[in-house]
Motif scaffolding. Structure first.
Motif, PDB file in Angstrom:
ATOM      1  N   GLY A   1       0.833  -1.185   0.000  1.00 20.24           N
ATOM      2  CA  GLY A   1       0.000   0.000   0.000  1.00 20.24           C
ATOM      3  C   GLY A   1       0.869   1.236   0.000  1.00 20.24           C
ATOM      4  O   GLY A   1       2.089   1.163   0.078  1.00 20.24           O
ATOM      5  N   GLU A   2       0.218   2.366  -0.077  1.00 18.89           N
ATOM      6  CA  GLU A   2       0.925   3.622  -0.162  1.00 18.89           C
ATOM      7  C   GLU A   2       0.845   4.423   1.126  1.00 18.89           C
ATOM      8  O   GLU A   2       1.540   5.426   1.270  1.00 18.89           O
TER       9      GLU A   2
ATOM     10  N   GLU B   1      -4.123   1.879   0.458  1.00 19.58           N
ATOM     11  CA  GLU B   1      -3.751   2.678  -0.705  1.00 19.58           C
ATOM     12  C   GLU B   1      -4.387   4.045  -0.555  1.00 19.58           C
ATOM     13  O   GLU B   1      -5.461   4.173  -0.010  1.00 19.58           O
TER      14      GLU B   1
END
Length: 133
Positions: free
Chosen positions: A27-28, A132
């Motif tokens: 994920g970010e 995300e």
């Protein structure tokens, strides 16, 4: 995006299926929620039992996650500090499992503590979530 929860062969299964042994995430955005307790919005400790305190603590964790755009399904790791681990597992862990759901249990550590920041605290919970953006 998702989280893969793995219980590897050759390692003992999680006790009573209360957590996932490994959670793989991509994920970010990573969210770290500080140690959270059973204080309400007025700063008062809610509850005198593990079941009562975990309910308020989970409510507080959920609010913290929501403020960062996450929810319980995004949690990949939790650390629980408890004055009495056996009592915590018996009285409070069912509420934790309900909070995440059987299919979204995070990797977890339960640590026995001699004391916490306030003498009225029975437990403290910190979590890490990944999502995300």
């Amino acid at each position: 995006m998702g989280h893969d929860r793995i219980d590897p062969e050759g390692i003992a299964d999680p006790v009573d299926d209360l957590y996932s042994q490994v959670v793989v995430s991509s994920g970010e955005k990573t969210i770290h929620v500080a140690g959270t307790t059973a204080r309400d919005s007025d700063g008062l400790v809610v509850g005198e039992t593990y079941a009562e305190q975990i309910e308020q603590t989970l409510t507080n964790v959920e609010a913290s996650l929501a403020a960062a755009g996450a929810d319980p399904a995004d949690v990949v790791r939790q650390t629980i500090y408890a004055l009495d681990c056996d009592a915590f597992v018996e009285e409070a862990y069912p509420h934790v499992v309900d909070f995440y759901g059987d299919d979204a249990l995070p990797a977890s550590a339960l640590i026995g503590a001699d004391s916490l920041a306030d003498p009225d605290y029975l437990l403290e919970l910190e979590v890490t979530a990944v999502l995300e953006e």
